[in-house]
Scaffold this active site. Structure first.
Site, PDB file in Angstrom:
ATOM      1  N   CYS A 114       5.133   9.411   0.169  1.00  0.00           N
ATOM      2  CA  CYS A 114       3.752   9.910   0.189  1.00  0.00           C
ATOM      3  C   CYS A 114       3.549  10.798  -1.023  1.00  0.00           C
ATOM      4  CB  CYS A 114       3.454  10.695   1.471  1.00  0.00           C
ATOM      5  SG  CYS A 114       1.792  11.391   1.462  1.00  0.00           S
TER       6      CYS A 114
ATOM      7  N   ASN B 282       8.812   4.239   3.566  1.00  0.00           N
ATOM      8  CA  ASN B 282       8.798   3.834   4.982  1.00  0.00           C
ATOM      9  C   ASN B 282      10.146   3.237   5.322  1.00  0.00           C
ATOM     10  OD1 ASN B 282       5.977   2.995   3.650  1.00  0.00           O
ATOM     11  ND2 ASN B 282       5.639   3.733   5.727  1.00  0.00           N
TER      12      ASN B 282
ATOM     13  N   HIS C 207       8.718   7.222   8.127  1.00  0.00           N
ATOM     14  CA  HIS C 207       9.333   7.280   6.788  1.00  0.00           C
ATOM     15  C   HIS C 207      10.804   7.614   7.014  1.00  0.00           C
ATOM     16  CE1 HIS C 207       5.879   6.838   4.005  1.00  0.00           C
ATOM     17  NE2 HIS C 207       5.220   7.048   5.131  1.00  0.00           N
TER      18      HIS C 207
ATOM     19  N   HIS D  38       4.918   4.850  12.753  1.00  0.00           N
ATOM     20  CA  HIS D  38       4.969   4.737  11.286  1.00  0.00           C
ATOM     21  C   HIS D  38       6.003   5.746  10.789  1.00  0.00           C
ATOM     22  CE1 HIS D  38       2.761   4.215   7.325  1.00  0.00           C
ATOM     23  NE2 HIS D  38       3.298   5.416   7.111  1.00  0.00           N
TER      24      HIS D  38
ATOM     25  N   ARG E 165       0.836  -1.210   0.000  1.00  0.00           N
ATOM     26  CA  ARG E 165       0.000   0.000   0.000  1.00  0.00           C
ATOM     27  C   ARG E 165       0.870   1.258   0.000  1.00  0.00           C
ATOM     28  NH1 ARG E 165      -0.525   4.687   2.642  1.00  0.00           N
ATOM     29  NH2 ARG E 165      -0.144   3.632   4.624  1.00  0.00           N
ATOM     30  N   ASP E 166       1.534   1.527   1.096  1.00  0.00           N
ATOM     31  CA  ASP E 166       2.307   2.769   1.203  1.00  0.00           C
ATOM     32  C   ASP E 166       3.495   2.731   0.235  1.00  0.00           C
ATOM     33  OD1 ASP E 166       3.077   5.221   2.133  1.00  0.00           O
ATOM     34  OD2 ASP E 166       3.137   4.675   4.241  1.00  0.00           O
TER      35      ASP E 166
HETATM   36  P1  HMG Z   1     -13.112  13.890  -3.248  1.00  0.00           P
HETATM   37  O1  HMG Z   1     -12.883  14.197  -4.706  1.00  0.00           O
HETATM   38  O2  HMG Z   1     -13.240  15.039  -2.308  1.00  0.00           O
HETATM   39  O3  HMG Z   1     -14.334  12.887  -3.066  1.00  0.00           O
HETATM   40  O4  HMG Z   1     -11.943  12.957  -2.754  1.00  0.00           O
HETATM   41  P2  HMG Z   1     -15.871  13.077  -3.165  1.00  0.00           P
HETATM   42  O5  HMG Z   1     -16.457  12.417  -1.973  1.00  0.00           O
HETATM   43  O6  HMG Z   1     -16.248  14.506  -3.455  1.00  0.00           O
HETATM   44  O7  HMG Z   1     -16.248  12.223  -4.476  1.00  0.00           O
HETATM   45  C1  HMG Z   1     -15.791  12.591  -5.784  1.00  0.00           C
HETATM   46  C2  HMG Z   1     -15.905  11.388  -6.703  1.00  0.00           C
HETATM   47  O8  HMG Z   1     -15.010  10.368  -6.251  1.00  0.00           O
HETATM   48  C3  HMG Z   1     -17.303  10.736  -6.729  1.00  0.00           C
HETATM   49  O9  HMG Z   1     -17.486  10.197  -8.052  1.00  0.00           O
HETATM   50  C4  HMG Z   1     -17.162   9.605  -5.756  1.00  0.00           C
HETATM   51  O10 HMG Z   1     -18.060   8.549  -6.028  1.00  0.00           O
HETATM   52  C5  HMG Z   1     -15.739   9.160  -6.017  1.00  0.00           C
HETATM   53  P3  HMG Z   1     -18.375  10.928  -9.163  1.00  0.00           P
HETATM   54  O11 HMG Z   1     -19.725  11.059  -8.502  1.00  0.00           O
HETATM   55  O12 HMG Z   1     -17.702  12.262  -9.382  1.00  0.00           O
HETATM   56  O13 HMG Z   1     -18.298  10.003 -10.313  1.00  0.00           O
HETATM   57  N1  HMG Z   1     -15.116   8.497  -4.853  1.00  0.00           N
HETATM   58  C6  HMG Z   1     -14.522   7.302  -4.865  1.00  0.00           C
HETATM   59  N2  HMG Z   1     -14.296   6.405  -5.856  1.00  0.00           N
HETATM   60  C7  HMG Z   1     -13.664   5.262  -5.519  1.00  0.00           C
HETATM   61  N3  HMG Z   1     -13.247   4.979  -4.277  1.00  0.00           N
HETATM   62  C8  HMG Z   1     -13.436   5.849  -3.272  1.00  0.00           C
HETATM   63  C9  HMG Z   1     -14.103   7.055  -3.563  1.00  0.00           C
HETATM   64  N4  HMG Z   1     -14.452   8.112  -2.814  1.00  0.00           N
HETATM   65  C10 HMG Z   1     -15.066   8.984  -3.595  1.00  0.00           C
HETATM   66  N5  HMG Z   1     -13.013   5.547  -2.048  1.00  0.00           N
HETATM   67  C11 HMG Z   1     -11.001  11.262  -1.351  1.00  0.00           C
HETATM   68  C12 HMG Z   1     -11.864  12.497  -1.409  1.00  0.00           C
HETATM   69  C13 HMG Z   1     -10.691  10.996   0.104  1.00  0.00           C
HETATM   70  C14 HMG Z   1     -11.771  10.093  -1.936  1.00  0.00           C
HETATM   71  C15 HMG Z   1      -9.732  11.531  -2.181  1.00  0.00           C
HETATM   72  O14 HMG Z   1      -9.164  12.709  -1.722  1.00  0.00           O
HETATM   73  C16 HMG Z   1      -8.726  10.425  -2.083  1.00  0.00           C
HETATM   74  O15 HMG Z   1      -8.960   9.341  -2.607  1.00  0.00           O
HETATM   75  N6  HMG Z   1      -7.572  10.706  -1.431  1.00  0.00           N
HETATM   76  C17 HMG Z   1      -6.572   9.675  -1.223  1.00  0.00           C
HETATM   77  C18 HMG Z   1      -5.230  10.276  -1.066  1.00  0.00           C
HETATM   78  C19 HMG Z   1      -4.263   9.183  -0.738  1.00  0.00           C
HETATM   79  O16 HMG Z   1      -4.470   8.030  -1.028  1.00  0.00           O
HETATM   80  N7  HMG Z   1      -3.126   9.585  -0.127  1.00  0.00           N
HETATM   81  C20 HMG Z   1      -2.117   8.667   0.262  1.00  0.00           C
HETATM   82  C21 HMG Z   1      -2.512   7.788   1.423  1.00  0.00           C
HETATM   83  S1  HMG Z   1      -2.319   8.535   2.994  1.00  0.00           S
HETATM   84  C22 HMG Z   1      -0.674   8.231   3.411  1.00  0.00           C
HETATM   85  O17 HMG Z   1       0.077   7.728   2.616  1.00  0.00           O
HETATM   86  C23 HMG Z   1      -0.200   8.549   4.799  1.00  0.00           C
HETATM   87  C24 HMG Z   1      -0.027   7.293   5.675  1.00  0.00           C
HETATM   88  O18 HMG Z   1       0.885   6.394   5.082  1.00  0.00           O
HETATM   89  C25 HMG Z   1       0.495   7.683   7.065  1.00  0.00           C
HETATM   90  C26 HMG Z   1       1.726   8.589   7.046  1.00  0.00           C
HETATM   91  O19 HMG Z   1       2.731   8.250   6.379  1.00  0.00           O
HETATM   92  O20 HMG Z   1       1.674   9.618   7.721  1.00  0.00           O
HETATM   93  C27 HMG Z   1      -1.364   6.559   5.842  1.00  0.00           C
HETATM   94 MG    MG Z   2       3.021   6.521   5.201  1.00  0.00          MG
END
Ligand code: HMG
Ligand code: MG
Length: 323
Positions: free
Chosen positions: A259, A268, A228, A226, A34-35
Protein backbone atom coordinates in the site's frame (compact mmCIF):
# COMPACT_ATOMS: atom_id res chain seq x y z
CA UNK A 1 -19.62 -23.88 24.96
CA UNK A 2 -17.49 -20.71 24.72
CA UNK A 3 -18.08 -17.94 22.15
CA UNK A 4 -15.70 -19.33 19.51
CA UNK A 5 -17.07 -22.83 20.00
CA UNK A 6 -20.64 -21.65 19.50
CA UNK A 7 -19.68 -19.60 16.45
CA UNK A 8 -17.86 -22.56 14.90
CA UNK A 9 -20.76 -24.87 15.71
CA UNK A 10 -23.16 -22.39 14.10
CA UNK A 11 -21.14 -22.55 10.88
CA UNK A 12 -20.74 -26.31 11.04
CA UNK A 13 -17.07 -26.33 12.02
CA UNK A 14 -15.46 -28.11 14.92
CA UNK A 15 -12.29 -27.42 16.81
CA UNK A 16 -10.07 -28.85 19.54
CA UNK A 17 -8.76 -32.03 18.00
CA UNK A 18 -11.84 -32.74 15.96
CA UNK A 19 -11.95 -32.65 12.19
CA UNK A 20 -12.50 -29.22 10.65
CA UNK A 21 -14.90 -29.17 7.70
CA UNK A 22 -13.57 -26.54 5.38
CA UNK A 23 -15.76 -25.01 2.66
CA UNK A 24 -15.78 -26.99 -0.62
CA UNK A 25 -15.23 -24.03 -2.92
CA UNK A 26 -13.38 -20.74 -2.50
CA UNK A 27 -13.72 -17.73 -4.75
CA UNK A 28 -10.54 -15.70 -5.21
CA UNK A 29 -10.37 -12.18 -6.55
CA UNK A 30 -7.10 -11.48 -8.33
CA UNK A 31 -6.02 -7.99 -7.29
CA UNK A 32 -2.49 -8.04 -8.73
CA UNK A 33 -3.22 -5.63 -11.60
CA UNK A 34 -4.54 -3.08 -9.07
CA UNK A 35 -3.20 -3.61 -5.55
CA UNK A 36 -0.10 -5.38 -6.82
CA UNK A 37 0.95 -2.83 -9.39
CA UNK A 38 -0.04 0.34 -7.53
CA UNK A 39 3.10 0.18 -5.41
CA UNK A 40 5.52 -0.47 -8.28
CA UNK A 41 7.38 2.70 -9.19
CA UNK A 42 8.76 1.75 -12.59
CA UNK A 43 5.95 2.10 -15.12
CA UNK A 44 4.80 -1.15 -16.69
CA UNK A 45 3.88 -0.58 -20.33
CA UNK A 46 0.16 -0.62 -21.01
CA UNK A 47 0.45 -3.40 -23.59
CA UNK A 48 2.32 -5.56 -21.04
CA UNK A 49 -0.41 -4.94 -18.46
CA UNK A 50 -3.03 -5.93 -21.03
CA UNK A 51 -1.15 -9.09 -22.02
CA UNK A 52 -0.74 -10.02 -18.35
CA UNK A 53 -4.40 -9.42 -17.46
CA UNK A 54 -5.37 -11.54 -20.47
CA UNK A 55 -3.13 -14.32 -19.13
CA UNK A 56 -4.83 -14.04 -15.74
CA UNK A 57 -8.24 -14.15 -17.46
CA UNK A 58 -7.29 -17.55 -18.89
CA UNK A 59 -6.34 -19.01 -15.48
CA UNK A 60 -9.87 -19.82 -14.39
CA UNK A 61 -9.99 -17.06 -11.77
CA UNK A 62 -13.53 -15.73 -11.34
CA UNK A 63 -12.73 -12.06 -10.71
CA UNK A 64 -9.94 -9.65 -11.63
CA UNK A 65 -9.56 -6.12 -10.31
CA UNK A 66 -7.96 -4.77 -13.44
CA UNK A 67 -6.97 -1.24 -12.42
CA UNK A 68 -7.75 1.79 -10.33
CA UNK A 69 -9.56 4.97 -11.38
CA UNK A 70 -8.02 7.19 -8.72
CA UNK A 71 -6.24 10.47 -9.40
CA UNK A 72 -3.21 9.68 -11.61
CA UNK A 73 -1.11 12.06 -9.51
CA UNK A 74 -1.70 9.78 -6.51
CA UNK A 75 -1.02 6.48 -8.31
CA UNK A 76 0.96 7.23 -11.49
CA UNK A 77 1.47 3.51 -12.27
CA UNK A 78 -2.25 3.13 -12.98
CA UNK A 79 -2.71 6.33 -14.98
CA UNK A 80 -3.54 4.15 -18.01
CA UNK A 81 -6.60 2.55 -16.35
CA UNK A 82 -8.91 3.60 -19.17
CA UNK A 83 -6.62 2.34 -21.90
CA UNK A 84 -6.20 -0.96 -20.04
CA UNK A 85 -9.99 -1.21 -19.64
CA UNK A 86 -10.47 -0.65 -23.36
CA UNK A 87 -7.77 -3.03 -24.52
CA UNK A 88 -8.17 -6.11 -22.32
CA UNK A 89 -9.88 -9.08 -23.91
CA UNK A 90 -13.01 -9.75 -21.84
CA UNK A 91 -13.47 -13.38 -20.94
CA UNK A 92 -17.17 -14.08 -20.36
CA UNK A 93 -16.33 -16.24 -17.34
CA UNK A 94 -14.47 -13.44 -15.58
CA UNK A 95 -15.99 -10.64 -13.54
CA UNK A 96 -13.93 -7.47 -14.09
CA UNK A 97 -13.87 -4.90 -11.31
CA UNK A 98 -11.88 -1.74 -10.62
CA UNK A 99 -11.11 0.55 -7.71
CA UNK A 100 -13.02 3.86 -7.70
CA UNK A 101 -12.66 6.56 -5.04
CA UNK A 102 -15.40 8.98 -6.14
CA UNK A 103 -17.94 9.81 -8.87
CA UNK A 104 -15.24 10.96 -11.27
CA UNK A 105 -13.46 7.63 -10.95
CA UNK A 106 -16.73 5.73 -11.39
CA UNK A 107 -17.57 7.73 -14.55
CA UNK A 108 -14.16 6.90 -16.04
CA UNK A 109 -14.57 3.23 -15.16
CA UNK A 110 -18.10 3.01 -16.59
CA UNK A 111 -16.93 4.56 -19.85
CA UNK A 112 -14.59 1.64 -20.52
CA UNK A 113 -16.50 -1.13 -18.76
CA UNK A 114 -16.61 -2.73 -15.33
CA UNK A 115 -18.79 -5.45 -13.87
CA UNK A 116 -18.11 -4.30 -10.34
CA UNK A 117 -16.96 -1.14 -8.58
CA UNK A 118 -14.72 -1.35 -5.53
CA UNK A 119 -15.00 1.63 -3.23
CA UNK A 120 -12.63 2.03 -0.29
CA UNK A 121 -12.05 3.74 3.03
CA UNK A 122 -10.22 3.08 6.29
CA UNK A 123 -11.61 2.56 9.76
CA UNK A 124 -8.82 4.63 11.28
CA UNK A 125 -8.95 8.40 10.81
CA UNK A 126 -5.27 9.00 10.09
CA UNK A 127 -4.92 6.30 7.44
CA UNK A 128 -8.15 7.43 5.81
CA UNK A 129 -6.94 11.01 5.68
CA UNK A 130 -3.57 10.06 4.22
CA UNK A 131 -5.10 7.67 1.71
CA UNK A 132 -8.07 9.66 0.44
CA UNK A 133 -7.58 13.13 1.86
CA UNK A 134 -10.77 13.11 3.91
CA UNK A 135 -11.97 12.38 7.42
CA UNK A 136 -14.17 9.32 7.89
CA UNK A 137 -17.32 11.43 8.23
CA UNK A 138 -16.44 13.40 5.06
CA UNK A 139 -15.92 10.13 3.19
CA UNK A 140 -19.39 8.60 3.70
CA UNK A 141 -21.35 11.11 1.55
CA UNK A 142 -18.81 10.75 -1.28
CA UNK A 143 -19.05 6.98 -1.24
CA UNK A 144 -22.83 7.04 -0.84
CA UNK A 145 -23.12 8.84 -4.18
CA UNK A 146 -20.74 6.37 -5.85
CA UNK A 147 -22.69 3.39 -4.51
CA UNK A 148 -25.98 4.89 -5.69
CA UNK A 149 -24.68 5.62 -9.22
CA UNK A 150 -23.02 2.22 -9.49
CA UNK A 151 -26.18 0.42 -8.40
CA UNK A 152 -28.22 2.47 -10.90
CA UNK A 153 -25.80 1.23 -13.57
CA UNK A 154 -26.44 -2.34 -12.32
CA UNK A 155 -22.94 -2.84 -10.97
CA UNK A 156 -21.93 -4.99 -8.03
CA UNK A 157 -20.32 -2.85 -5.32
CA UNK A 158 -17.64 -4.06 -2.93
CA UNK A 159 -16.63 -1.86 -0.03
CA UNK A 160 -12.98 -2.22 0.94
CA UNK A 161 -12.53 -1.42 4.60
CA UNK A 162 -8.87 -0.86 5.43
CA UNK A 163 -6.81 -1.07 8.63
CA UNK A 164 -9.33 -3.40 10.29
CA UNK A 165 -6.74 -4.93 12.64
CA UNK A 166 -3.89 -2.45 12.95
CA UNK A 167 -3.31 1.07 11.67
CA UNK A 168 0.24 2.19 10.87
CA UNK A 169 -0.44 5.51 12.63
CA UNK A 170 -2.92 4.68 15.40
CA UNK A 171 -2.03 1.11 16.39
CA UNK A 172 -4.58 -1.56 17.37
CA UNK A 173 -8.08 -1.07 16.03
CA UNK A 174 -11.21 -1.79 18.04
CA UNK A 175 -13.52 -4.31 16.25
CA UNK A 176 -16.47 -2.09 17.25
CA UNK A 177 -15.08 0.67 15.00
CA UNK A 178 -14.91 -1.83 12.13
CA UNK A 179 -18.52 -2.80 12.78
CA UNK A 180 -19.60 0.87 12.73
CA UNK A 181 -17.97 1.54 9.35
CA UNK A 182 -19.23 -1.72 7.82
CA UNK A 183 -22.77 -1.10 9.05
CA UNK A 184 -22.73 2.35 7.45
CA UNK A 185 -21.44 1.03 4.12
CA UNK A 186 -24.00 -1.80 4.14
CA UNK A 187 -26.76 0.69 4.93
CA UNK A 188 -25.54 2.79 2.00
CA UNK A 189 -25.91 -0.20 -0.31
CA UNK A 190 -22.65 -2.11 -0.82
CA UNK A 191 -23.10 -5.77 -1.76
CA UNK A 192 -20.07 -7.07 0.11
CA UNK A 193 -17.31 -5.91 2.43
CA UNK A 194 -13.63 -6.71 1.97
CA UNK A 195 -11.83 -6.54 5.31
CA UNK A 196 -8.29 -5.31 4.79
CA UNK A 197 -5.26 -6.20 6.86
CA UNK A 198 -3.64 -3.28 5.05
CA UNK A 199 -0.25 -3.49 6.73
CA UNK A 200 -0.16 -7.27 7.08
CA UNK A 201 0.41 -7.42 10.82
CA UNK A 202 -2.60 -9.40 12.07
CA UNK A 203 -2.22 -12.79 13.74
CA UNK A 204 -4.97 -15.47 13.85
CA UNK A 205 -6.26 -14.43 17.29
CA UNK A 206 -7.07 -10.98 15.86
CA UNK A 207 -8.84 -12.60 12.90
CA UNK A 208 -10.84 -14.77 15.30
CA UNK A 209 -11.82 -11.79 17.46
CA UNK A 210 -12.93 -9.71 14.48
CA UNK A 211 -14.77 -12.49 12.64
CA UNK A 212 -16.51 -13.66 15.75
CA UNK A 213 -17.93 -10.15 16.14
CA UNK A 214 -18.54 -9.52 12.42
CA UNK A 215 -20.48 -12.76 12.02
CA UNK A 216 -22.99 -11.61 14.60
CA UNK A 217 -23.88 -8.71 12.25
CA UNK A 218 -23.15 -10.00 8.73
CA UNK A 219 -23.29 -13.32 6.91
CA UNK A 220 -20.10 -15.05 5.82
CA UNK A 221 -21.23 -14.60 2.17
CA UNK A 222 -21.07 -10.82 2.62
CA UNK A 223 -17.46 -10.87 3.80
CA UNK A 224 -14.19 -11.08 1.89
CA UNK A 225 -10.79 -11.23 3.59
CA UNK A 226 -7.95 -9.14 2.17
CA UNK A 227 -4.63 -10.03 3.75
CA UNK A 228 -1.29 -8.40 3.07
CA UNK A 229 1.66 -10.60 3.93
CA UNK A 230 4.18 -8.28 5.57
CA UNK A 231 4.94 -10.66 8.48
CA UNK A 232 4.21 -13.94 6.67
CA UNK A 233 0.96 -14.42 8.62
CA UNK A 234 -1.49 -14.25 5.69
CA UNK A 235 -1.75 -18.00 5.08
CA UNK A 236 -2.34 -18.66 8.78
CA UNK A 237 -4.97 -15.92 8.75
CA UNK A 238 -6.68 -17.43 5.71
CA UNK A 239 -6.78 -20.83 7.38
CA UNK A 240 -8.34 -19.19 10.42
CA UNK A 241 -10.92 -17.42 8.24
CA UNK A 242 -11.82 -20.71 6.52
CA UNK A 243 -12.75 -22.10 9.92
CA UNK A 244 -15.27 -19.29 10.24
CA UNK A 245 -16.89 -20.21 6.93
CA UNK A 246 -15.34 -17.37 4.90
CA UNK A 247 -15.33 -18.38 1.22
CA UNK A 248 -14.01 -15.25 -0.51
CA UNK A 249 -10.46 -13.93 -0.46
CA UNK A 250 -8.42 -11.32 -2.32
CA UNK A 251 -4.93 -12.24 -3.45
CA UNK A 252 -2.25 -11.03 -5.81
CA UNK A 253 -0.33 -13.19 -8.23
CA UNK A 254 3.18 -13.85 -6.94
CA UNK A 255 2.50 -11.64 -3.89
CA UNK A 256 3.12 -8.48 -5.91
CA UNK A 257 2.19 -5.25 -4.19
CA UNK A 258 1.85 -3.12 -1.07
CA UNK A 259 0.00 0.00 0.00
CA UNK A 260 1.61 3.29 -1.07
CA UNK A 261 0.02 5.04 1.94
CA UNK A 262 1.19 2.50 4.54
CA UNK A 263 4.99 2.57 4.58
CA UNK A 264 6.67 -0.82 4.74
CA UNK A 265 3.49 -2.80 4.04
CA UNK A 266 4.16 -5.74 1.76
CA UNK A 267 2.07 -7.14 -1.06
CA UNK A 268 -1.13 -9.14 -0.78
CA UNK A 269 -0.93 -12.79 0.02
CA UNK A 270 0.30 -14.55 -3.13
CA UNK A 271 -2.43 -16.17 -5.19
CA UNK A 272 -0.01 -19.02 -5.92
CA UNK A 273 0.53 -19.71 -2.18
CA UNK A 274 -3.22 -19.59 -1.52
CA UNK A 275 -3.85 -22.06 -4.36
CA UNK A 276 -1.21 -24.39 -2.96
CA UNK A 277 -2.92 -24.29 0.43
CA UNK A 278 -6.50 -24.60 -0.81
CA UNK A 279 -5.88 -27.31 -3.39
CA UNK A 280 -3.78 -29.18 -0.85
CA UNK A 281 -6.74 -29.11 1.54
CA UNK A 282 -8.95 -30.47 -1.25
CA UNK A 283 -10.81 -27.18 -1.69
CA UNK A 284 -11.76 -26.25 -5.24
CA UNK A 285 -11.07 -22.83 -6.77
CA UNK A 286 -11.48 -23.41 -10.51
CA UNK A 287 -8.00 -21.90 -11.01
CA UNK A 288 -5.17 -23.64 -12.81
CA UNK A 289 -1.92 -23.39 -10.84
CA UNK A 290 0.28 -23.63 -13.92
CA UNK A 291 -1.46 -20.67 -15.55
CA UNK A 292 -1.00 -18.61 -12.36
CA UNK A 293 2.65 -19.62 -12.32
CA UNK A 294 3.09 -18.39 -15.90
CA UNK A 295 1.34 -15.11 -15.05
CA UNK A 296 3.62 -14.67 -12.01
CA UNK A 297 6.78 -15.29 -14.04
CA UNK A 298 5.57 -12.89 -16.73
CA UNK A 299 5.11 -9.97 -14.33
CA UNK A 300 8.27 -10.88 -12.38
CA UNK A 301 10.19 -10.45 -15.60
CA UNK A 302 8.53 -7.06 -16.30
CA UNK A 303 9.16 -5.61 -12.82
CA UNK A 304 12.71 -6.95 -12.93
CA UNK A 305 12.83 -8.30 -9.36
CA UNK A 306 11.91 -11.49 -7.53
CA UNK A 307 8.32 -11.82 -6.40
CA UNK A 308 7.89 -12.78 -2.72
CA UNK A 309 5.84 -15.96 -3.31
CA UNK A 310 7.68 -19.06 -2.09
CA UNK A 311 5.40 -21.22 -4.23
CA UNK A 312 6.37 -19.30 -7.36
CA UNK A 313 10.09 -19.62 -6.53
CA UNK A 314 9.93 -23.34 -5.76
CA UNK A 315 7.73 -24.18 -8.75
CA UNK A 316 10.17 -22.26 -10.97
CA UNK A 317 12.99 -24.46 -9.59
CA UNK A 318 10.94 -27.64 -10.16
CA UNK A 319 10.35 -26.49 -13.71
CA UNK A 320 14.09 -25.88 -14.27
CA UNK A 321 14.87 -29.41 -13.05
CA UNK A 322 12.54 -30.93 -15.64
CA UNK A 323 14.10 -29.16 -18.67
P1 HMG B 1 -8.39 15.11 -3.63
O1 HMG B 1 -7.16 15.84 -4.09
O2 HMG B 1 -8.89 15.40 -2.25
O3 HMG B 1 -9.57 15.26 -4.69
O4 HMG B 1 -8.13 13.57 -3.76
P2 HMG B 1 -10.52 16.44 -5.04
O5 HMG B 1 -11.89 15.87 -5.10
O6 HMG B 1 -10.28 17.64 -4.17
O7 HMG B 1 -10.05 16.84 -6.53
C1 HMG B 1 -8.75 17.38 -6.80
C2 HMG B 1 -8.45 17.21 -8.28
O8 HMG B 1 -8.36 15.82 -8.58
C3 HMG B 1 -9.53 17.78 -9.22
O9 HMG B 1 -8.85 18.23 -10.40
C4 HMG B 1 -10.35 16.57 -9.55
O10 HMG B 1 -11.00 16.69 -10.80
C5 HMG B 1 -9.28 15.50 -9.63
P3 HMG B 1 -8.54 19.78 -10.68
O11 HMG B 1 -9.90 20.43 -10.62
O12 HMG B 1 -7.64 20.20 -9.54
O13 HMG B 1 -7.88 19.76 -12.00
N1 HMG B 1 -9.80 14.14 -9.35
C6 HMG B 1 -9.63 13.07 -10.13
N2 HMG B 1 -8.98 12.89 -11.31
C7 HMG B 1 -9.02 11.65 -11.85
N3 HMG B 1 -9.65 10.61 -11.29
C8 HMG B 1 -10.29 10.75 -10.12
C9 HMG B 1 -10.30 12.02 -9.51
N4 HMG B 1 -10.84 12.49 -8.38
C10 HMG B 1 -10.53 13.78 -8.28
N5 HMG B 1 -10.92 9.70 -9.58
C11 HMG B 1 -8.81 11.30 -4.08
C12 HMG B 1 -9.10 12.60 -3.39
C13 HMG B 1 -9.66 10.23 -3.43
C14 HMG B 1 -9.18 11.42 -5.55
C15 HMG B 1 -7.30 11.01 -3.94
O14 HMG B 1 -6.98 11.08 -2.59
C16 HMG B 1 -6.91 9.66 -4.47
O15 HMG B 1 -6.94 9.45 -5.68
N6 HMG B 1 -6.51 8.74 -3.56
C17 HMG B 1 -6.18 7.39 -3.97
C18 HMG B 1 -5.24 6.77 -3.02
C19 HMG B 1 -5.03 5.35 -3.43
O16 HMG B 1 -5.22 4.96 -4.56
N7 HMG B 1 -4.59 4.53 -2.45
C20 HMG B 1 -4.36 3.14 -2.67
C21 HMG B 1 -5.62 2.34 -2.87
S1 HMG B 1 -6.42 1.88 -1.38
C22 HMG B 1 -5.64 0.41 -0.92
O17 HMG B 1 -4.68 0.01 -1.52
C23 HMG B 1 -6.21 -0.39 0.22
C24 HMG B 1 -6.96 -1.65 -0.26
O18 HMG B 1 -6.11 -2.48 -1.02
C25 HMG B 1 -7.48 -2.45 0.94
C26 HMG B 1 -6.43 -2.74 2.01
O19 HMG B 1 -5.35 -3.27 1.68
O20 HMG B 1 -6.72 -2.44 3.17
C27 HMG B 1 -8.15 -1.26 -1.15
MG1 MG C 1 -4.69 -3.88 -0.23
Amino acid sequence: MDAIGSCLAKHGFYERGRKVNYPNYIRLKEVGPRDGLQNEEAFIETDDKVKWINMLSESGVGEIEYSSFVHPKWIPQLRDAQEVGRKIKRNKNVFYSALVPNLKGLEHALEVGIDGASIFMSVSETHNKKNINKSISETYPVLRKVIKEAKQANKYVTGYVSTVFDCPYEGKVDPEQVIRVCNQLMEDGVDAISLGDTIGTAVPSQVEALLERMLTEFSSEQLIMHFHDTRGMAIANILTSLRYGITRFDSSVGGLGGCPYARGAAGNVATNDVLYLLHGLGIKTGIKEDKMQQAALFIQDKIGKKLPSKTVASQANDYKKTV
